[in-house]
Each structure stands twice: as structure tokens, then as C-alpha cells.
Design a protein around this motif. Structure first.
Motif, PDB file in Angstrom:
ATOM      1  N   GLU A   1     -20.447 -17.787 -19.882  1.00 35.81           N
ATOM      2  CA  GLU A   1     -19.074 -18.316 -19.911  1.00 35.81           C
ATOM      3  C   GLU A   1     -18.794 -18.843 -21.309  1.00 35.81           C
ATOM      4  O   GLU A   1     -19.686 -19.352 -21.982  1.00 35.81           O
ATOM      5  CB  GLU A   1     -18.946 -19.419 -18.851  1.00 35.81           C
ATOM      6  CG  GLU A   1     -17.636 -20.157 -18.831  1.00 35.81           C
ATOM      7  CD  GLU A   1     -17.615 -21.309 -19.827  1.00 35.81           C
ATOM      8  OE1 GLU A   1     -16.520 -21.580 -20.378  1.00 35.81           O
ATOM      9  OE2 GLU A   1     -18.675 -21.919 -20.067  1.00 35.81           O
TER      10      GLU A   1
ATOM     11  N   TRP B   1     -17.163 -20.733 -14.510  1.00 32.40           N
ATOM     12  CA  TRP B   1     -16.226 -19.629 -14.424  1.00 32.40           C
ATOM     13  C   TRP B   1     -16.381 -18.875 -13.113  1.00 32.40           C
ATOM     14  O   TRP B   1     -15.425 -18.230 -12.646  1.00 32.40           O
ATOM     15  CB  TRP B   1     -16.403 -18.675 -15.611  1.00 32.40           C
ATOM     16  CG  TRP B   1     -15.297 -17.661 -15.656  1.00 32.40           C
ATOM     17  CD1 TRP B   1     -13.974 -17.898 -15.929  1.00 32.40           C
ATOM     18  CD2 TRP B   1     -15.404 -16.260 -15.382  1.00 32.40           C
ATOM     19  NE1 TRP B   1     -13.258 -16.726 -15.843  1.00 32.40           N
ATOM     20  CE2 TRP B   1     -14.106 -15.703 -15.520  1.00 32.40           C
ATOM     21  CE3 TRP B   1     -16.469 -15.425 -15.048  1.00 32.40           C
ATOM     22  CZ2 TRP B   1     -13.860 -14.355 -15.322  1.00 32.40           C
ATOM     23  CZ3 TRP B   1     -16.220 -14.071 -14.856  1.00 32.40           C
ATOM     24  CH2 TRP B   1     -14.925 -13.546 -14.994  1.00 32.40           C
TER      25      TRP B   1
ATOM     26  N   PRO C   1      -9.662 -21.521 -15.154  1.00 30.16           N
ATOM     27  CA  PRO C   1     -10.916 -22.276 -15.071  1.00 30.16           C
ATOM     28  C   PRO C   1     -10.767 -23.756 -15.386  1.00 30.16           C
ATOM     29  O   PRO C   1     -11.364 -24.600 -14.701  1.00 30.16           O
ATOM     30  CB  PRO C   1     -11.829 -21.572 -16.082  1.00 30.16           C
ATOM     31  CG  PRO C   1     -10.910 -20.808 -16.985  1.00 30.16           C
ATOM     32  CD  PRO C   1      -9.734 -20.429 -16.151  1.00 30.16           C
TER      33      PRO C   1
END
Length: 312
Positions: free
Chosen positions: A164, A191, A242
């Protein structure tokens, strides 16, 4: 309301997270600190100021922090969020400027003034927090709790096959934080959660647009380049959020419907840079982190819609 300190690299989804923090009625944002990540530091600071202004909270001070990772050259995500980090919309400059005090000093000073009361939410690379930890090893324990949008616990990445972006951008900083973390104080929302539970489908986007408020229009429009990237790279059926879903968990922890305590480290080598190393063996070291694995998608999106709609 939950007293908050927010550390952000203010790309487009960070902007929406700041709206949630500042305008949902659940958070009392005391200060925002910025770090280089999605965009270079001056751009991140500008975007934080614009986001707070959009939320009607120009009173919240913003402090600039670290302009590059601990040991690496800066790699941004402007190919995802646009050169300005906000969908290249040509947004006008904010009415206010950042405060002079450095973000790392702010992160160190804030919990000394209010020990055990403040919740820290990080939305970008962990460079500022790691720099503060090098000066105060016990810093994380001085906050009520620390929530980080960081990592991918299922090893399905967005910036690489397994990593991520926030952890990949400064894995050395992530390791500093992990080495100081305890699962009762530090929670990471990765994520993997966003990919599963925070994707704004075309129907969700239409609902957001139809709210017709300045905040709703802002939240949708700044993510237009993320939508293109999601279509072309990650294959998601819409742009995902996110940072807002991490902020939502901080504001309403009951939104997390699945959690895991585990011992977590991070890979620093080139081939697996930023990948989380999660040891689930019986012989693993004691857990150092709480990982959120799933979130109530419907409740999260309702919180977003309610916030963007504004007071009724």
C-alpha cells in the motif's frame, strides 16, 4: 466530540477524510499536520487548508512537517490524484496560510498538554510520526489512541503487487512506528479494507452528486482522477476511499466489524518494499498492532453522505 490530531499528505481522498473529521459533528479537530506523500509537502499543506475551508473550519491550524521520507527520495502519487492532488480542478488558493511551528514539534507537544485525551489519525506516510518517535520513544502511549491508514493486510497492493502506498512511500518510518506500537494503542486500517468496503460505485457517486451541497460536489470532483486510476490499474468498480474509511473508524470504532491482533513488520527490500510481514504462527512474537480487516460498508457510506449533506 472526539479530540483529534490529524497527520495527512492531503491527496483527494485525504481531503474527504478531513471533511469527515471537521464537519461530521463527531470529531473536534485541534490541529492538522502535513507530510509529503501523495504530493510534495507545499501542495499537501495547500490542500489541507482548502479542505478545512470547504468544511467551514478555517480556524483549525495547519502545520507543515517532513518534506521527504526518512532515508529515501520522495515518490509521490500524483499520477493517481492529479498534479495538484485534487483531481487537477484548478481550485483557488486557500484564504489562510500554515502556522510556523513544525509538525513534528506539534505532534510531540499536543499530548503533553492533554495527556491521554487526544486521538491521532494518520492519513499519509508515517514520516512525521517516526521523526517524533526518535525524540520521544513513548509518544504513542501519550495519545488516547492512534489510527493509521497504512498497509495491506491481505498483501494485495495498490502501488505494487503487495504494498500500500503510505507504507511503501516510507517503509523505514513505518518500521519505527511498528517497533513502538502496542495493539491496545495503535490500530491500522489498510487498503484491503478500502478495496472491499469503501468503493464508491457509480450509484454511490450519483447519490453523492445529487446531494447538491458544496461539500458533496467537492468530495466527488476531487476524486475524478482516482476514478480513472481505479478503472485502469486496480480494477475497482469506482474510486475507493482509504483515508475516509480510516477516519470513520477513528470517529466511530464500532464501524469495524472484524479486527485482528498480530505481530506486524514491514519489508524494506526493493522487491517487496512496503509489504506487511504478518506473523500468525503460534510461536510469533507478541502482537504489536490491531488490524481492522472489515468495516460496515453501509454505515460508513451513510456517515459520508450525512456529512456531505450538511446540517439538516
Amino acid at each position: 466530540m472526539l479530540p483529534l490530531v490529524v497527520d495527512t499528505d492531503t491527496g483527494s481522498d485525504d481531503a474527504v477524510a478531513l471533511l469527515l473529521a471537521a464537519a461530521s459533528g463527531l470529531g473536534d479537530v485541534r490541529v492538522v499536520t502535513t507530510v509529503a506523500g501523495n504530493v510534495p509537502l507545499p501542495v499537501a499543506t495547500r490542500n489541507a487548508l482548502i479542505s478545512l475551508q470547504t468544511a467551514g473550519r478555517q480556524d483549525i491550524p495547519v502545520h507543515e512537517g517532513c518534506a521527504c521520507p526518512m532515508t529515501r527520495a520522495l515518490s509521490t502519487a500524483q499520477h493517481v490524484h492529479g498534479q495538484d492532488g485534487m483531481g487537477d480542478l484548478g481550485l483557488p488558493d486557500p484564504l489562510r496560510a500554515a502556522e510556523p511551528e513544525h509538525a513534528v514539534d506539534v505532534l510531540l507537544d499536543a499530548p503533553r498538554d492533554l495527556p491521554g485525551e487526544l486521538t491521532l489519525v494518520t492519513l499519509g506516510p508515517l514520516t512525521n510520526v517516526a521523526a517524533a518517535l526518535l525524540r520521544d520513544r513513548d509518544l504513542l502511549s501519550r495519545y488516547r489512541h492512534v489510527y493509521c491508514m497504512a498497509g495491506a493486510a491481505d498483501m494485495r497492493g495498490n502501488v505494487s503487487a503487495t504494498a500500500e502506498f503510505n507504507v511503501w512511500a516510507d517503509p523505514e518510518a513505518a518500521r519505527v512506528v511498528l517497533q513502538a506500537a502496542t495493539p491496545d494503542k495503535v490500530t491500522w486500517i489498510g487498503w484491503d479494507v478500502s478495496r472491499q468496503d469503501a468503493v464508491m460505485t457509480p450509484a454511490d457517486q450519483l447519490r453523492l452528486e445529487r446531494l447538491g451541497t458544496p461539500m458533496a460536489a467537492f468530495a466527488h470532483r476531487v476524486n475524478r482522477t482516482v476514478a480513472d486510476w481505479a478503472r485502469d490499474v486496480t480494477g475497482l468498480p469506482g474510486y475507493d476511499l482509504p483515508d475516509p474509511v480510516a477516519m470513520a473508524v477513528a470517529l466511530r470504532p464500532e464501524l469495524a466489524v472484524e479486527r485482528e491482533r498480530a505481530y506486524v513488520d514491514v519489508a524494506l527490500g526493493d522487491e517487496t518494499r512496503g509489504q506487511l510481514i504478518i506473523d500468525r504462527r503460534r510461536t510469533a512474537p507478541a502482537p504489536n498492532l490491531t488490524l481492522v480487516r472489515r468495516v460496515d460498508e453501509t454505515a460508513f457510506k451513510q456517515l459520508l453522505f450525512d456529512t456531505c449533506e450538511g446540517p439538516r
